[in-house]
Design a protein around this motif. Structure first.
Motif, short mmCIF file in Angstrom:
data_model
loop_
_atom_site.label_atom_id
_atom_site.label_comp_id
_atom_site.label_asym_id
_atom_site.label_seq_id
_atom_site.Cartn_x
_atom_site.Cartn_y
_atom_site.Cartn_z
N MET A 97 0.84 -1.21 0.00
CA MET A 97 0.00 0.00 0.00
C MET A 97 0.87 1.26 0.00
SD MET A 97 -2.97 -1.44 2.57
CE MET A 97 -3.30 0.14 3.25
N LEU A 98 1.95 1.21 0.75
CA LEU A 98 2.88 2.34 0.82
C LEU A 98 3.51 2.58 -0.55
CD1 LEU A 98 4.15 4.39 2.72
CD2 LEU A 98 5.77 2.64 3.42
N SER A 99 3.86 1.51 -1.24
CA SER A 99 4.43 1.63 -2.58
C SER A 99 3.48 2.37 -3.51
CB SER A 99 4.75 0.24 -3.12
OG SER A 99 5.31 0.32 -4.39
N GLU A 100 2.22 2.01 -3.46
CA GLU A 100 1.22 2.66 -4.31
C GLU A 100 1.06 4.14 -3.96
OE1 GLU A 100 -2.01 0.02 -3.55
OE2 GLU A 100 -1.28 -1.48 -4.98
N GLN A 101 1.12 4.45 -2.67
CA GLN A 101 1.02 5.86 -2.24
C GLN A 101 2.24 6.66 -2.71
OE1 GLN A 101 -1.49 7.56 -0.72
NE2 GLN A 101 -2.73 5.71 -0.94
N TYR A 102 3.42 6.07 -2.61
CA TYR A 102 4.62 6.75 -3.10
C TYR A 102 4.52 7.04 -4.59
CZ TYR A 102 7.35 5.66 1.18
OH TYR A 102 7.84 5.57 2.44
N LEU A 103 4.02 6.05 -5.36
CA LEU A 103 3.89 6.26 -6.80
C LEU A 103 2.89 7.37 -7.11
CD1 LEU A 103 3.95 2.56 -8.03
CD2 LEU A 103 5.66 4.33 -8.53
N GLN A 104 1.80 7.41 -6.37
CA GLN A 104 0.83 8.48 -6.59
C GLN A 104 1.42 9.84 -6.24
OE1 GLN A 104 -2.02 8.34 -8.20
NE2 GLN A 104 -2.18 10.55 -7.98
N ARG A 105 2.15 9.90 -5.13
CA ARG A 105 2.76 11.18 -4.75
C ARG A 105 3.79 11.60 -5.80
NH1 ARG A 105 5.42 11.90 1.12
NH2 ARG A 105 7.08 10.66 0.16
N TYR A 106 4.51 10.62 -6.37
CA TYR A 106 5.44 10.95 -7.46
C TYR A 106 4.69 11.59 -8.62
CZ TYR A 106 7.99 10.45 -11.77
OH TYR A 106 8.55 10.72 -12.99
N ARG A 107 3.55 11.02 -8.99
CA ARG A 107 2.77 11.57 -10.11
C ARG A 107 2.32 13.00 -9.81
NH1 ARG A 107 1.46 6.66 -9.53
NH2 ARG A 107 -0.18 5.38 -10.18
N GLU A 108 2.06 13.27 -8.56
CA GLU A 108 1.58 14.61 -8.18
C GLU A 108 2.71 15.62 -8.01
OE1 GLU A 108 -2.18 12.70 -5.71
OE2 GLU A 108 -0.52 13.62 -4.59
N ARG A 109 3.86 15.18 -7.51
CA ARG A 109 4.93 16.11 -7.16
C ARG A 109 6.19 15.98 -7.99
NH1 ARG A 109 5.48 15.59 -0.78
NH2 ARG A 109 7.59 15.55 -1.54
N GLY A 110 6.41 14.81 -8.61
CA GLY A 110 7.57 14.63 -9.46
C GLY A 110 8.87 14.34 -8.73
N ASP A 111 8.80 13.91 -7.48
CA ASP A 111 10.00 13.58 -6.71
C ASP A 111 10.41 12.14 -7.04
OD1 ASP A 111 11.96 12.98 -4.85
OD2 ASP A 111 10.72 13.40 -3.10
N VAL A 112 11.52 11.98 -7.77
CA VAL A 112 11.96 10.65 -8.17
C VAL A 112 12.29 9.80 -6.95
CG1 VAL A 112 13.71 9.37 -9.49
CG2 VAL A 112 12.75 11.47 -10.40
N GLY A 113 12.62 10.42 -5.84
CA GLY A 113 12.85 9.67 -4.60
C GLY A 113 11.65 8.84 -4.22
N ASP A 114 10.46 9.33 -4.53
CA ASP A 114 9.25 8.55 -4.24
C ASP A 114 9.20 7.28 -5.08
OD1 ASP A 114 7.98 9.94 -2.16
OD2 ASP A 114 7.09 11.38 -3.55
N VAL A 115 9.70 7.33 -6.29
CA VAL A 115 9.73 6.13 -7.14
C VAL A 115 10.69 5.10 -6.53
CG1 VAL A 115 10.14 5.21 -9.45
CG2 VAL A 115 9.21 7.51 -9.17
N LEU A 116 11.83 5.58 -6.07
CA LEU A 116 12.79 4.67 -5.44
C LEU A 116 12.22 4.08 -4.16
CD1 LEU A 116 16.00 6.81 -6.04
CD2 LEU A 116 15.21 4.83 -7.36
N ARG A 117 11.52 4.90 -3.38
CA ARG A 117 10.88 4.39 -2.16
C ARG A 117 9.79 3.38 -2.52
NH1 ARG A 117 12.50 9.55 -0.53
NH2 ARG A 117 10.82 10.65 -1.57
N ALA A 118 9.06 3.63 -3.59
CA ALA A 118 8.01 2.70 -4.03
C ALA A 118 8.62 1.36 -4.42
CB ALA A 118 7.25 3.30 -5.22
N GLU A 119 9.75 1.40 -5.10
CA GLU A 119 10.41 0.16 -5.51
C GLU A 119 10.84 -0.64 -4.28
OE1 GLU A 119 13.97 -1.43 -8.42
OE2 GLU A 119 14.07 0.64 -7.70
N VAL A 120 11.45 0.02 -3.32
CA VAL A 120 11.90 -0.67 -2.10
C VAL A 120 10.71 -1.28 -1.36
CG1 VAL A 120 12.91 -0.30 0.20
CG2 VAL A 120 14.01 0.66 -1.83
N ALA A 121 9.63 -0.52 -1.24
CA ALA A 121 8.44 -1.02 -0.52
C ALA A 121 7.82 -2.20 -1.25
CB ALA A 121 7.43 0.11 -0.34
N ALA A 122 7.73 -2.13 -2.58
CA ALA A 122 7.16 -3.25 -3.35
C ALA A 122 8.02 -4.50 -3.21
CB ALA A 122 7.03 -2.85 -4.82
N ARG A 123 9.34 -4.32 -3.25
CA ARG A 123 10.23 -5.48 -3.08
C ARG A 123 10.09 -6.09 -1.68
NH1 ARG A 123 13.50 -6.36 -7.29
NH2 ARG A 123 13.99 -4.64 -8.67
#
Length: 155
Positions: free
Chosen positions: A53-79
């Motif tokens: 769930m956290l991974s999905e939230q990070y991806l959504q926040r990335y779409r809204e704000r453009g912080d690539v760090g959120d994509v990296l956090r999403a990847e870690v959480a999904a893994r």
């Protein structure tokens, strides 16, 4: 209920009739949701649902704000979610594939989507994701085969 409220409000206050429905502040709600889910994930290192769930939230926040760090956090959480539930975790595979795609790691994303498809081979959404990645990598014949079979949403 809102239109009824607005019509009753208009009778007593003409300004109320012009007031739009209340808006949600998605950024604030998302920040609170992420903070809550991060705290939950820290409490239980074997929980596979919260990291997904956290991974999905990070991806959504990335779409809204453009912080690539959120994509990296999403990847870690999904893994992490996949580590704790490696089978039958299509949502985490989807989040991982989205993170990989966003990072332009197309071959990794394709491998992830194919793993998801192994669990649901006739899911048209997954087939279209695979076809999209095939096209991104220049394998138009494989993409055409998938689109021909699943392109209209039928299985």
């Amino acid at each position: 209920m809102w239109p009824a409220f607005a019509s009753h409000a208009a009778a007593g206050d003409p300004t109320a009739a012009l007031t739009p429905a209340p808006l949600r502040d998605d950024a604030t709600i998302r920040a609170k949701t992420i903070a809550f889910e991060e705290s939950r994930a820290a409490l239980d290192p074997e929980d596979q649902i919260t990291p997904r769930m956290l991974s999905e939230q990070y991806l959504q926040r990335y779409r809204e704000r453009g912080d690539v760090g959120d994509v990296l956090r999403a990847e870690v959480a999904a893994r992490r979610s996949l580590r704790d539930q490696p089978r039958g975790n299509a949502a985490a595979l989807g989040a991982l594939a989205s993170a990989q795609l966003t990072l332009h790691r197309f071959r990794d994303a394709l491998a992830t989507v194919r793993t998801a498809r192994a669990n649901a081979p006739d899911d048209p959404r997954l087939a279209m994701s695979e076809a999209s990645l095939d096209m991104e990598l220049g394998d138009y014949a494989a993409a055409a085969t998938l689109i021909g079979r699943y392109g209209n949403g039928d299985t």
